[in-house]
Design an enzyme around this catalytic site. Structure first.
Site, PDB file in Angstrom:
ATOM      1  CG  HIS A  12      -7.298  43.160  77.024  1.00 66.89           C
ATOM      2  ND1 HIS A  12      -8.564  43.128  76.798  1.00 66.89           N
ATOM      3  CD2 HIS A  12      -7.065  44.393  77.677  1.00 66.89           C
ATOM      4  CE1 HIS A  12      -9.164  43.926  77.561  1.00 66.89           C
ATOM      5  NE2 HIS A  12      -8.405  44.845  77.929  1.00 66.89           N
TER       6      HIS A  12
ATOM      7  CG  ASP B 252      -7.286  48.098  77.019  1.00 66.49           C
ATOM      8  OD1 ASP B 252      -8.458  47.831  77.005  1.00 66.49           O
ATOM      9  OD2 ASP B 252      -6.341  47.685  77.720  1.00 66.49           O
TER      10      ASP B 252
ATOM     11  CG  HIS C  53     -12.987  46.659  77.789  1.00 67.94           C
ATOM     12  ND1 HIS C  53     -13.031  45.841  78.950  1.00 67.94           N
ATOM     13  CD2 HIS C  53     -11.619  47.002  77.544  1.00 67.94           C
ATOM     14  CE1 HIS C  53     -11.933  45.623  79.395  1.00 67.94           C
ATOM     15  NE2 HIS C  53     -10.921  46.541  78.780  1.00 67.94           N
TER      16      HIS C  53
ATOM     17  CG  HIS D 231      -6.305  52.630  79.071  1.00 64.63           C
ATOM     18  ND1 HIS D 231      -7.246  52.355  78.027  1.00 64.63           N
ATOM     19  CD2 HIS D 231      -6.690  51.670  80.080  1.00 64.63           C
ATOM     20  CE1 HIS D 231      -7.770  51.270  78.076  1.00 64.63           C
ATOM     21  NE2 HIS D 231      -7.492  51.031  79.369  1.00 64.63           N
TER      22      HIS D 231
END
Length: 305
Positions: free
Chosen positions: A238, A242, A79, A265
């Site tokens: 969100h 990421d 973040h 990720h």
């Protein structure tokens, strides 16, 4: 000339570690041109530096880590890395007195405020961008992520969650990137998790800092946070946050179009490594004249005010 950016002054904050649940002190320092982004663990003697690097990324169940050749790691960098990408900060040293960056509220917003409070300084050295020249795509089952040539930076992200709290119409988000757009539309979107997963992890001594203060928490039917969501489509926003952080692990803002379906990720990092490994697919570029630079990266009022 479009110049590299760092901070005007040192800024410090404290927060809680997602893994340990313990207090973490975060100190962000200005750095000279061509330093890059360096995460530093000061709880170790001597301190250990972790330069942001796509090849050093490890994806765990809870977060993104940077791991060095001695298997020493620093966790939960994603973040803060997104905030650096959003504000186009090229050079910074980030100290933590713990094995992890504090989770703050689970979004990038607290980091954005800290960085803006420190102030953005332009350095007398050309900023290098990674410009995509050829399409590159990676897949994992039905999940995929792709980067294509584009004169700017655009993102198109789709999630696929079958859950009553996540409306089917709120599972895709598109963004024409700029620092203003990142701060207003993306930076406040929080990470999310299932209550049962958090309870299970905490029963095993993990995720001890996990709570509704630093995440959207859902059960099988609804969002449990009293204040609800910050955006109707906060979940997919969100995931885009990421991705912005993951792609900035190369240390440079990217000129290209990113699109993804159900990526996370690990797949974002796989895409970044696939791009960088193909020397025909990208090039470094600098801009002598601001008029030549994609609008996405023009310094906005909020950054250089």
């Amino acid at each position: 000339m479009i110049k590299q950016r760092t901070l005007k002054r040192i800024v410090q904050a404290t927060g809680v570690g997602l893994h340990t649940g313990k207090k973490v002190t975060l100190t962000m320092r200005p750095a000279p041109a061509n330093t890059g982004v360096i995460y530093r663990r000061t709880d170790l003697n001597p301190p250990v530096d972790f330069p942001a690097d796509a090849k050093s990324v490890r994806d765990t169940m809870l977060c993104t880590c940077l791991v060095n050749e001695h298997d020493v790691r620093i966790s939960t960098v994603e973040h803060l890395n997104a905030a650096l990408a959003g504000l186009g900060i090229d050079n910074i040293v980030i100290d933590v007195d713990a094995p992890e960056i504090p989770i703050m509220d689970g979004s990038a917003s607290p980091f954005v405020y800290l960085l803006l409070d420190a102030g953005i300084e332009e350095l007398n050295c050309a900023k290098k961008f990674v410009r995509i020249k050829q399409s590159v795509r990676v897949e994992d089952g039905d999940k995929w992520a792709e980067m294509k040539p584009f004169n700017g930076f655009s993102l198109d992200f789709t999630i696929d969650f079958n859950h009553p709290a996540i409306d089917a119409g709120n599972q895709r988000y598109r963004l024409d990137f700029s620092a203003d757009a990142f701060v207003r539309q993306i930076s406040r979107a929080r990470t999310f998790g299932f209550m049962r997963d958090i309870e299970y992890l905490q029963s095993r001594g993990l995720c001890l800092g996990g709570s509704m203060d630093c995440a959207i928490v859902v059960d099988d039917y609804r969002v449990l946070n009293e204040d609800g969501l910050r955006f109707e489509d906060e979940f997919v926003r969100h995931k885009m946050l990421d991705a912005i952080g993951d792609l900035f692990m190369c240390g440079h803002n990217i000129i290209g179009a990113f699109s993804a379906f159900k990526s996370g990720h690990a797949l974002n990092n796989k895409l970044l490594q696939a791009v960088l490994a193909n020397q025909e697919a990208w090039e470094y570029v600098t801009f002598e004249d601001e008029a030549e630079m994609p609008l996405a990266f023009k310094a906005p009022s909020i950054v250089l005010a």
